[in-house]
Design an enzyme around this catalytic site. Structure first.
Site, PDB file in Angstrom:
ATOM      1  N   LYS A   1      -0.828  -5.644  12.234  1.00  0.00           N
ATOM      2  CA  LYS A   1       0.303  -5.893  11.332  1.00  0.00           C
ATOM      3  C   LYS A   1       0.128  -7.255  10.682  1.00  0.00           C
ATOM      4  O   LYS A   1      -0.600  -8.117  11.189  1.00  0.00           O
ATOM      5  CB  LYS A   1       1.626  -5.852  12.101  1.00  0.00           C
ATOM      6  CG  LYS A   1       1.944  -4.496  12.696  1.00  0.00           C
ATOM      7  CD  LYS A   1       3.278  -4.525  13.433  1.00  0.00           C
ATOM      8  CE  LYS A   1       3.605  -3.165  14.029  1.00  0.00           C
ATOM      9  NZ  LYS A   1       4.874  -3.178  14.793  1.00  0.00           N
TER      10      LYS A   1
ATOM     11  N   ASN B   1     -19.274 -16.895  10.721  1.00  0.00           N
ATOM     12  CA  ASN B   1     -20.284 -16.979  11.768  1.00  0.00           C
ATOM     13  C   ASN B   1     -21.030 -15.651  11.920  1.00  0.00           C
ATOM     14  O   ASN B   1     -20.741 -14.673  11.243  1.00  0.00           O
ATOM     15  CB  ASN B   1     -19.611 -17.411  13.079  1.00  0.00           C
ATOM     16  CG  ASN B   1     -20.486 -18.326  13.903  1.00  0.00           C
ATOM     17  OD1 ASN B   1     -21.686 -18.080  14.052  1.00  0.00           O
ATOM     18  ND2 ASN B   1     -19.904 -19.379  14.453  1.00  0.00           N
TER      19      ASN B   1
ATOM     20  N   HIS C   1      -9.463   6.399   8.940  1.00  0.00           N
ATOM     21  CA  HIS C   1      -9.595   7.851   8.977  1.00  0.00           C
ATOM     22  C   HIS C   1      -8.287   8.467   9.458  1.00  0.00           C
ATOM     23  O   HIS C   1      -7.516   7.818  10.174  1.00  0.00           O
ATOM     24  CB  HIS C   1     -10.737   8.255   9.921  1.00  0.00           C
ATOM     25  CG  HIS C   1     -12.060   7.674   9.555  1.00  0.00           C
ATOM     26  ND1 HIS C   1     -12.915   8.281   8.675  1.00  0.00           N
ATOM     27  CD2 HIS C   1     -12.652   6.516   9.920  1.00  0.00           C
ATOM     28  CE1 HIS C   1     -13.999   7.535   8.526  1.00  0.00           C
ATOM     29  NE2 HIS C   1     -13.866   6.460   9.272  1.00  0.00           N
TER      30      HIS C   1
END
Length: 202
Positions: A164, A83, A113
């Site tokens: 996770k 979408n 980062h």
């Protein structure tokens, strides 16, 4: 090993060297053309997707606007619907399986980062692959972090931040995202929560 090779190997790299800015610019020009297509220019959009993506299956729909870094590190299977306003940061491989659906404002971030500000200031970043299985539904506003895999058939609730791996065949939601329950055969007869289909061709 140059910076591009380091990026593809999942090592810390600097994105402003060794041809990486030029590759991103080339992709951004194709993305610009894709997002500028008129709604009825479906054939042109389909052709552009094959040029942007590393692999584009059959019957893939990505509603513009769409953004990605390189494009060629993205592999999308058959019958995938994405979408509006999807962002895929593909400094590492991003895979989306067959028959998967994304709600609006989904972000797959294979880029990251360093946490420490001085390390981050050095300009080094990294990538880790993101894998979305077959028959997955990512609700509106889902964010998937680097290195995460979502198993076949799972549903991720709107607004979730997936930090996770999520196993196959479950409903998961939240920030951070967690498994709420398994998807069972009893769910087959319902289209929303406990509301049952009133048709027979589902």
């Amino acid at each position: 090993m140059n910076q591009k090779e380091r990026m593809l190997a999942g090592l810390p790299y600097r994105a402003n060297q060794d041809g990486l800015p030029e590759e991103q610019l080339k992709n951004k020009q194709k993305i610009y053309d894709y997002n500028a297509c008129r709604p009825d220019e479906t054939a042109k959009m389909a052709l552009l997707l094959t040029e942007i993506l590393g692999k584009c299956g059959k019957n893939v729909v990505i509603l513009p606007p769409f953004r990605c870094d390189y494009g060629k590190h993205i592999e999308i299977g058959d019958n995938v619907f994405i979408n509006y306003n999807c962002v895929i940061l593909d400094v590492a491989r991003v895979t989306v399986g067959d028959n998967t659906m994304f709600g609006p404002n989904v972000c797959l971030a294979a880029a990251g980062h360093p946490v420490h500000p001085l390390s981050r200031r050095s300009g080094y970043e990294y990538g880790a692959p993101v894998t979305i299985g077959k028959d997955v539904w990512l609700g509106a506003g889902v964010i998937v972090n680097p290195g995460v895999s979502i198993g076949d058939g799972s549903v991720i609730g709107a607004g979730s931040v997936v930090t996770k791996d999520v196993p196959p065949g479950v409903i998961a939601a939240g920030s951070p995202c967690r498994v709420l329950r398994a998807i069972t055969e009893e769910d087959r007869a319902c289209y929303y929560k406990n509301k049952r289909f009133d048709v027979s061709d589902f």
